[in-house]
Design an enzyme around this catalytic site. Structure first.
Site, PDB file in Angstrom:
ATOM      1  N   MET A  90       0.825  -1.207   0.000  1.00  0.00           N
ATOM      2  CA  MET A  90       0.000   0.000   0.000  1.00  0.00           C
ATOM      3  C   MET A  90       0.860   1.258   0.000  1.00  0.00           C
ATOM      4  SD  MET A  90      -2.677  -1.702  -0.167  1.00  0.00           S
ATOM      5  CE  MET A  90      -4.083  -0.669   0.103  1.00  0.00           C
ATOM      6  N   ILE A  92       2.462   4.237  -2.868  1.00  0.00           N
ATOM      7  CA  ILE A  92       2.609   4.712  -4.246  1.00  0.00           C
ATOM      8  C   ILE A  92       4.091   4.705  -4.600  1.00  0.00           C
ATOM      9  CG2 ILE A  92       2.370   6.728  -5.740  1.00  0.00           C
ATOM     10  CD1 ILE A  92      -0.208   7.388  -4.115  1.00  0.00           C
ATOM     11  N   ASN A 105       0.498  -6.404  -9.932  1.00  0.00           N
ATOM     12  CA  ASN A 105      -0.196  -6.010  -8.701  1.00  0.00           C
ATOM     13  C   ASN A 105      -1.571  -6.641  -8.698  1.00  0.00           C
ATOM     14  OD1 ASN A 105      -0.820  -4.412  -6.344  1.00  0.00           O
ATOM     15  ND2 ASN A 105      -2.014  -3.050  -7.664  1.00  0.00           N
ATOM     16  N   GLU A 141       1.398   4.755 -13.551  1.00  0.00           N
ATOM     17  CA  GLU A 141       0.057   5.248 -13.178  1.00  0.00           C
ATOM     18  C   GLU A 141      -0.551   4.325 -12.125  1.00  0.00           C
ATOM     19  OE1 GLU A 141      -4.352   5.714 -15.000  1.00  0.00           O
ATOM     20  OE2 GLU A 141      -2.735   5.331 -16.421  1.00  0.00           O
ATOM     21  N   LEU A 142      -0.992   4.890 -11.015  1.00  0.00           N
ATOM     22  CA  LEU A 142      -1.519   4.080  -9.914  1.00  0.00           C
ATOM     23  C   LEU A 142      -2.689   3.206 -10.386  1.00  0.00           C
ATOM     24  CD1 LEU A 142      -1.489   3.501  -6.814  1.00  0.00           C
ATOM     25  CD2 LEU A 142      -3.223   5.290  -6.615  1.00  0.00           C
ATOM     26  N   ASP A 143      -2.533   1.894 -10.217  1.00  0.00           N
ATOM     27  CA  ASP A 143      -3.558   0.914 -10.604  1.00  0.00           C
ATOM     28  C   ASP A 143      -3.964   1.077 -12.070  1.00  0.00           C
ATOM     29  OD1 ASP A 143      -3.579  -0.115  -7.993  1.00  0.00           O
ATOM     30  OD2 ASP A 143      -5.023   1.391  -7.354  1.00  0.00           O
ATOM     31  N   THR A 170     -11.049 -14.550  -1.475  1.00  0.00           N
ATOM     32  CA  THR A 170     -11.053 -15.899  -2.062  1.00  0.00           C
ATOM     33  C   THR A 170     -10.699 -15.826  -3.553  1.00  0.00           C
ATOM     34  OG1 THR A 170     -12.704 -16.613  -0.472  1.00  0.00           O
ATOM     35  CG2 THR A 170     -12.481 -17.964  -2.439  1.00  0.00           C
TER      36      THR A 170
HETATM   37  C1  GAR Z   1      -5.737  -7.245  -1.023  1.00  0.00           C
HETATM   38  O1  GAR Z   1      -7.134  -7.218  -1.087  1.00  0.00           O
HETATM   39  C2  GAR Z   1      -5.175  -6.506  -2.227  1.00  0.00           C
HETATM   40  O2  GAR Z   1      -5.959  -6.627  -3.376  1.00  0.00           O
HETATM   41  C3  GAR Z   1      -5.190  -5.086  -1.726  1.00  0.00           C
HETATM   42  O3  GAR Z   1      -4.750  -5.183  -0.398  1.00  0.00           O
HETATM   43  C4  GAR Z   1      -5.213  -6.429   0.155  1.00  0.00           C
HETATM   44  C5  GAR Z   1      -4.062  -7.093   0.868  1.00  0.00           C
HETATM   45  O4  GAR Z   1      -4.507  -8.197   1.618  1.00  0.00           O
HETATM   46  N1  GAR Z   1      -4.347  -4.251  -2.519  1.00  0.00           N
HETATM   47  C6  GAR Z   1      -4.683  -3.015  -2.900  1.00  0.00           C
HETATM   48  O5  GAR Z   1      -5.722  -2.467  -2.562  1.00  0.00           O
HETATM   49  C7  GAR Z   1      -3.661  -2.341  -3.797  1.00  0.00           C
HETATM   50  N2  GAR Z   1      -4.185  -1.151  -4.359  1.00  0.00           N
HETATM   51  P1  GAR Z   1      -3.466  -9.246   2.217  1.00  0.00           P
HETATM   52  O6  GAR Z   1      -2.405  -8.445   2.945  1.00  0.00           O
HETATM   53  O7  GAR Z   1      -4.271 -10.082   3.148  1.00  0.00           O
HETATM   54  O8  GAR Z   1      -2.881 -10.018   1.059  1.00  0.00           O
END
Ligand code: GAR
Length: 187
Positions: A90, A92, A105, A141-143, A170
């Site tokens: 998390m 940038i 990602n 670019e973010l996401d 899941t």
């Molecule tokens: C996941 O849902 C992933 O998609 C999200 O963080 C979570 C991490 O969960 N990532 C983002 O939102 C990136 N923009 P985890 O630590 O249990 O794997």
């Protein structure tokens, strides 16, 4: 056997991190290292319990985003990975990192919908009756990098944020490892 090498970046619970290690490590690839920017990340114990190395780079100890990214890039490169996987990382990243690594990602929405933070909540609260997840190439670019794979789900009438989050998780645990294997086979 010469397995492809991956490095995983994470910031939090690390459920995706653990899932990747359990399904792929020393079978389809070698998780040569993991890196977190948060010393308190719960994922640290999960990686260590699997015998995988964790490097903690606390971003609060760096004077600027660029200074952190210089160290992050250096650390990633020290592992010489074939692929970098952002699994709940998390933070940038500047082009210094994004332009110099081959990375994917996982994001908890059907991109281009709900980019950025809190995507699960945004998706849950929206009028859109479908949620889902995306695996995409990391770009500056973010996401915003090219989408590689997606999976969708329908919200049920009695959906709670908790049940929705669980369904998202899941789907991530199904799609991310499969996508990693496909990419490594193609490279
Ligand atoms: C996941 O849902 C992933 O998609 C999200 O963080 C979570 C991490 O969960 N990532 C983002 O939102 C990136 N923009 P985890 O630590 O249990 O794997």
């Amino acid at each position: 056997m010469n397995l492809p090498k991956i490095v995983i970046l994470f910031s939090g619970a690390g459920t995706n991190l653990l899932n990747i290690i359990e399904k792929l490590h020393l079978k389809e690839c070698e998780v040569v290292g993991t890196i977190t920017n948060r010393p308190e990340a719960l994922g640290i114990k999960k990686a260590v319990s699997q015998g995988v190395e964790v490097e903690v780079l606390d971003h609060t100890l760096y004077e600027s985003r660029e200074a952190f990214d210089v160290k992050l890039l250096k650390t990633i490169n020290s592992y010489k990975p074939d692929l970098v996987v952002l699994a709940g990382f998390m933070r940038i990243l500047t082009p210094l990192v994004t332009d110099n690594i081959r990375a994917i990602n996982v994001h908890p929405s059907l991109l281009p919908l709900f980019k950025g933070g809190n995507a699960i909540v945004k998706s849950y609260e929206s009028e859109v009756q479908e949620g889902g997840i995306s695996v995409h190439w990391v770009s500056s670019e973010l996401d915003g990098g090219e989408v590689i794979a997606q999976k969708s789900l329908k919200k049920s009438p009695d959906e709670t944020l908790e049940s929705f989050t669980q369904k998202i998780r899941t789907l991530e645990h199904e799609l991310l490892p499969v996508t990693i294997v496909e990419i490594l086979k193609e490279s």
